[in-house]
Design a protein around this motif. Structure first.
Motif, PDB file in Angstrom:
ATOM      1  N   TYR A 174      50.487  50.345  39.900  1.00  0.00           N
ATOM      2  CA  TYR A 174      50.552  49.420  38.780  1.00  0.00           C
ATOM      3  C   TYR A 174      49.435  48.386  38.885  1.00  0.00           C
ATOM      4  O   TYR A 174      48.996  48.034  39.983  1.00  0.00           O
ATOM      5  N   CYS A 175      48.997  47.898  37.747  1.00  0.00           N
ATOM      6  CA  CYS A 175      47.882  46.935  37.718  1.00  0.00           C
ATOM      7  C   CYS A 175      48.154  45.717  38.586  1.00  0.00           C
ATOM      8  O   CYS A 175      47.287  45.272  39.342  1.00  0.00           O
ATOM      9  N   TYR A 176      49.359  45.165  38.473  1.00  0.00           N
ATOM     10  CA  TYR A 176      49.643  43.944  39.227  1.00  0.00           C
ATOM     11  C   TYR A 176      49.605  44.190  40.730  1.00  0.00           C
ATOM     12  O   TYR A 176      49.335  43.276  41.508  1.00  0.00           O
ATOM     13  N   ARG A 177      49.850  45.420  41.139  1.00  0.00           N
ATOM     14  CA  ARG A 177      49.788  45.750  42.563  1.00  0.00           C
ATOM     15  C   ARG A 177      48.325  45.681  43.047  1.00  0.00           C
ATOM     16  O   ARG A 177      48.041  45.090  44.095  1.00  0.00           O
ATOM     17  N   ILE A 178      47.436  46.292  42.290  1.00  0.00           N
ATOM     18  CA  ILE A 178      46.013  46.242  42.643  1.00  0.00           C
ATOM     19  C   ILE A 178      45.509  44.808  42.598  1.00  0.00           C
ATOM     20  O   ILE A 178      44.765  44.360  43.486  1.00  0.00           O
ATOM     21  N   GLU A 179      45.906  44.071  41.583  1.00  0.00           N
ATOM     22  CA  GLU A 179      45.473  42.678  41.464  1.00  0.00           C
ATOM     23  C   GLU A 179      45.969  41.848  42.645  1.00  0.00           C
ATOM     24  O   GLU A 179      45.251  40.974  43.149  1.00  0.00           O
ATOM     25  N   GLY A 180      47.191  42.144  43.109  1.00  0.00           N
ATOM     26  CA  GLY A 180      47.725  41.429  44.266  1.00  0.00           C
ATOM     27  C   GLY A 180      46.946  41.724  45.533  1.00  0.00           C
ATOM     28  O   GLY A 180      46.704  40.821  46.348  1.00  0.00           O
ATOM     29  N   ILE A 181      46.550  42.974  45.711  1.00  0.00           N
ATOM     30  CA  ILE A 181      45.763  43.349  46.890  1.00  0.00           C
ATOM     31  C   ILE A 181      44.391  42.683  46.837  1.00  0.00           C
ATOM     32  O   ILE A 181      43.907  42.148  47.841  1.00  0.00           O
ATOM     33  N   LEU A 182      43.773  42.689  45.667  1.00  0.00           N
ATOM     34  CA  LEU A 182      42.476  42.029  45.520  1.00  0.00           C
ATOM     35  C   LEU A 182      42.590  40.525  45.766  1.00  0.00           C
ATOM     36  O   LEU A 182      41.714  39.914  46.398  1.00  0.00           O
ATOM     37  N   GLU A 183      43.664  39.937  45.298  1.00  0.00           N
ATOM     38  CA  GLU A 183      43.867  38.504  45.514  1.00  0.00           C
ATOM     39  C   GLU A 183      44.017  38.200  47.001  1.00  0.00           C
ATOM     40  O   GLU A 183      43.511  37.187  47.493  1.00  0.00           O
ATOM     41  N   LYS A 184      44.702  39.084  47.720  1.00  0.00           N
ATOM     42  CA  LYS A 184      44.857  38.903  49.160  1.00  0.00           C
ATOM     43  C   LYS A 184      43.495  38.835  49.851  1.00  0.00           C
ATOM     44  O   LYS A 184      43.303  38.063  50.795  1.00  0.00           O
ATOM     45  N   TYR A 185      42.562  39.630  49.372  1.00  0.00           N
ATOM     46  CA  TYR A 185      41.214  39.653  49.941  1.00  0.00           C
ATOM     47  C   TYR A 185      40.275  38.638  49.279  1.00  0.00           C
ATOM     48  O   TYR A 185      39.089  38.611  49.580  1.00  0.00           O
ATOM     49  N   LYS A 186      40.833  37.854  48.336  1.00  0.00           N
ATOM     50  CA  LYS A 186      40.028  36.873  47.594  1.00  0.00           C
ATOM     51  C   LYS A 186      38.873  37.551  46.859  1.00  0.00           C
ATOM     52  O   LYS A 186      37.734  37.058  46.846  1.00  0.00           O
ATOM     53  N   LYS A 187      39.180  38.687  46.235  1.00  0.00           N
ATOM     54  CA  LYS A 187      38.167  39.457  45.511  1.00  0.00           C
ATOM     55  C   LYS A 187      38.582  39.716  44.061  1.00  0.00           C
ATOM     56  O   LYS A 187      38.171  40.715  43.461  1.00  0.00           O
ATOM     57  N   THR A 188      39.403  38.847  43.492  1.00  0.00           N
ATOM     58  CA  THR A 188      39.762  39.015  42.082  1.00  0.00           C
ATOM     59  C   THR A 188      38.489  38.936  41.243  1.00  0.00           C
ATOM     60  O   THR A 188      37.588  38.145  41.517  1.00  0.00           O
ATOM     61  N   GLY A 189      38.402  39.776  40.248  1.00  0.00           N
ATOM     62  CA  GLY A 189      37.213  39.800  39.406  1.00  0.00           C
ATOM     63  C   GLY A 189      36.120  40.732  39.881  1.00  0.00           C
ATOM     64  O   GLY A 189      35.114  40.923  39.181  1.00  0.00           O
ATOM     65  N   LEU A 190      36.310  41.325  41.063  1.00  0.00           N
ATOM     66  CA  LEU A 190      35.290  42.247  41.573  1.00  0.00           C
ATOM     67  C   LEU A 190      35.165  43.475  40.676  1.00  0.00           C
ATOM     68  O   LEU A 190      34.059  43.959  40.419  1.00  0.00           O
ATOM     69  N   PHE A 191      36.304  43.966  40.195  1.00  0.00           N
ATOM     70  CA  PHE A 191      36.306  45.138  39.317  1.00  0.00           C
ATOM     71  C   PHE A 191      36.367  44.686  37.860  1.00  0.00           C
ATOM     72  O   PHE A 191      37.133  43.794  37.507  1.00  0.00           O
TER      73      PHE A 191
END
Length: 216
Positions: free
Chosen positions: A116-133
């Motif tokens: 799910y989208c929110y799952r990927i967004e949560g993982i990216l947020e954990k790495y402080k990489k929101t907006g990378l994709f």
């Protein structure tokens, strides 16, 4: 550049959620009265949508899964995954740096996954990489999951790009079938459970040991 957009599966392509998937799967199975499935059996289902995962794993126990339980399995899986999946998911070493490099080179980047989208967004947020994709198309974004091409076709419409400008990268036969159905180029990586020989049975520009070897 031959391609303008690079599109990736998540599990076993960009990263690894095995631990969270194993725990969530067995939680759902046990809640429904089934025995736990083995780690390797579960690993081989990663990339399938949840209802298909349920069918495969119950059949392995010698039981024909009940259609009425498919949605409940998915609900229970998500219930547990919401608690643990972000914590137990990791990007492969070097992958985020590679994505940043490609983005700096001018590529559009996207993820098309059954997660799910929110799952990927949560993982990216954990790495402080929101907006990378630039775009994330998850299992909750489409009516028909992979290998149906709906997710990739949605992305093409959003980016207003022709099919020949897109490369889809994945580790599984589901990914290869998705690219083929969408009519876009496919590159396979052997960082999952599918062999180079198996991936090579589908149209591809190459099968690679890791993302860093992609000819882009």
């Amino acid at each position: 550049m031959k391609y303008k957009g690079l599109v990736f599966d998540f599990d076993y392509t960009l990263g690894d959620s095995t631990e969270g998937i194993v725990v969530s799967t067995n939680y759902a199975l046990e809640q429904l009265g089934y025995s736990k499935a083995g780690r390797e059996s579960i690993r081989k289902t990663i990339g399938l949508h949840l209802e298909e995962m349920y069918k495969v794993l119950t059949k392995e126990q010698g039981i024909e899964g009940k259609v009425s339980e498919e949605a409940e399995f998915a609900r229970l899986f998500i219930e547990k995954a919401d608690e643990i999946m972000t914590e137990k998911s990791t990007f492969y070493p070097g992958v985020l740096a590679l994505m940043e490099q490609w983005k700096e080179q001018g590529y559009k980047l996207a993820i098309v996954t059954t997660k799910y989208c929110y799952r990927i967004e949560g993982i990216l947020e954990k790495y402080k990489k929101t907006g990378l994709f630039d775009l994330i198309v998850g299992g909750d974004s489409v009516k028909k999951p992979k290998p149906d091409p709906e997710g990739i076709l949605m992305l093409l419409r959003s980016w207003e790009l022709p099919k020949e400008d897109i490369l889809y990268v994945g580790d599984s036969l589901v990914d290869a079938k998705t690219a083929q159905a969408a009519g876009v180029d496919f590159a396979g990586v052997t960082t999952g459970t599918t062999t180079k020989e198996e991936l090579g049975n589908y149209p591809n520009i190459g099968i690679f040991a890791r993302l860093g070897l992609l000819p882009v």
